[in-house]
Design a protein around this motif. Structure first.
Motif, PDB file in Angstrom:
ATOM      1  N   CYS A 236       0.829  -1.207   0.000  1.00  0.00           N
ATOM      2  CA  CYS A 236       0.000   0.000   0.000  1.00  0.00           C
ATOM      3  C   CYS A 236       0.863   1.256   0.000  1.00  0.00           C
ATOM      4  O   CYS A 236       0.579   2.225  -0.716  1.00  0.00           O
ATOM      5  N   PHE A 237       1.921   1.257   0.797  1.00  0.00           N
ATOM      6  CA  PHE A 237       2.821   2.403   0.816  1.00  0.00           C
ATOM      7  C   PHE A 237       3.558   2.536  -0.514  1.00  0.00           C
ATOM      8  O   PHE A 237       3.768   3.651  -1.008  1.00  0.00           O
TER       9      PHE A 237
ATOM     10  N   LYS B 239      -5.067   8.396  -0.021  1.00  0.00           N
ATOM     11  CA  LYS B 239      -5.695   8.377   1.306  1.00  0.00           C
ATOM     12  C   LYS B 239      -6.310   7.006   1.587  1.00  0.00           C
ATOM     13  O   LYS B 239      -6.210   6.482   2.700  1.00  0.00           O
TER      14      LYS B 239
ATOM     15  N   LEU C  11      -3.659   4.336   2.337  1.00  0.00           N
ATOM     16  CA  LEU C  11      -2.973   4.529   3.614  1.00  0.00           C
ATOM     17  C   LEU C  11      -3.928   4.554   4.801  1.00  0.00           C
ATOM     18  O   LEU C  11      -3.585   5.029   5.880  1.00  0.00           O
ATOM     19  N   THR C  12      -5.136   4.032   4.598  1.00  0.00           N
ATOM     20  CA  THR C  12      -6.093   3.876   5.696  1.00  0.00           C
ATOM     21  C   THR C  12      -6.140   2.402   6.086  1.00  0.00           C
ATOM     22  O   THR C  12      -6.419   1.540   5.253  1.00  0.00           O
TER      23      THR C  12
ATOM     24  N   LEU D 246       4.094   1.302  11.757  1.00  0.00           N
ATOM     25  CA  LEU D 246       3.943   2.435  10.838  1.00  0.00           C
ATOM     26  C   LEU D 246       4.809   3.614  11.275  1.00  0.00           C
ATOM     27  O   LEU D 246       5.455   4.266  10.455  1.00  0.00           O
TER      28      LEU D 246
ATOM     29  N   TYR E 283      -0.802   8.507   6.917  1.00  0.00           N
ATOM     30  CA  TYR E 283      -1.616   7.294   7.071  1.00  0.00           C
ATOM     31  C   TYR E 283      -2.620   7.489   8.207  1.00  0.00           C
ATOM     32  O   TYR E 283      -2.499   8.396   9.037  1.00  0.00           O
TER      33      TYR E 283
END
Length: 218
Positions: free
Chosen positions: A101-102, A116, A119-120, A141, A156
């Motif tokens: 995801c990152f 957004k 990073l949720t 994180l 995040y």
């Protein structure tokens, strides 16, 4: 010492002949050709059945367990971005998905809205396992991933969804209050009094009708 460990799936028991019918978990290669899983029997003198428990989806639409399938997903569920937290492979898959995801969010071609979402990170449940995982996730994180992706540090969000009014409801109220204050101090979003009504492709719908998008849901 004196224990023989066999990693396999037990499919049947013959109580008369005292044998357990098993299927190998892995498909092996022979001469470059994938072979079907081997079936074999294990004899016993005394048999102890300790199957443990299965993760409960509580009938929530959009999510199903694959734990009992031989070719089960590494997430433990029917979705690539929704994870159970029960086996070691689940933990590894969660870690890999977080980093993915990152990695995706760091692309210059990704919109702010999609960044957004990616990073949720949503955690469902306010029991001890969820609380411990949420704390470990925050530390991971904050201490590690933010160092690897400095441009995304602080962008995040961790969201915890709990159907009850408080976290750790079965524990002493002082402990519950302490955890809630600590999580709020760490900017972890707490959605208490909310249950998950449906799991969508990249979001969950909670009881109030709100849709919460995510990159990872546990």
């Amino acid at each position: 010492k004196g224990v023989n460990y066999v990693q396999a799936s037990a499919t049947d028991i013959d109580f008369n002949s005292k044998e357990v019918l098993c299927v190998d978990l892995y498909e092996h290669m022979e001469n470059g050709v994938k072979q079907p899983r081997k079936e074999f029997k294990i004899k016993y003198d005394k048999l102890v059945l300790g199957m443990g428990t299965k993760s409960n989806t509580f009938g929530v639409p959009g999510i199903a367990s694959t734990e009992e399938d031989l070719d089960h997903s590494k997430t433990g569920t029917s979705r690539h971005n929704v994870f159970f937290l029960k086996q070691l492979e689940h933990a590894r898959a969660i870690r890999n998905r977080i980093i993915e995801c990152f990695e995706r969010a760091s692309s210059s071609f990704v919109s702010e809205e999609e960044k957004k979402r990616l990073l949720t990170f949503v955690v469902v449940g306010g029991g001890p396992t969820s609380i411990e995982f949420t704390s470990e996730l925050y530390d991971f994180l904050q201490a590690d991933v933010s160092r690897w992706y400095p441009d995304l540090a602080g962008k995040y969000e961790v969201v915890l969804v709990e159907a009850g009014k408080h976290l750790l409801a079965s524990f002493d109220g002082k402990l519950s209050n302490y955890v809630e204050k600590l999580f709020k101090k760490r900017n972890i979003s707490l959605l208490t009094g909310e249950s998950v009504k449906e799991v969508n492709e990249n979001s969950i719908t909670i009881g109030s009708g709100r849709e919460v998008q995510f990159g990872v849901c546990v």
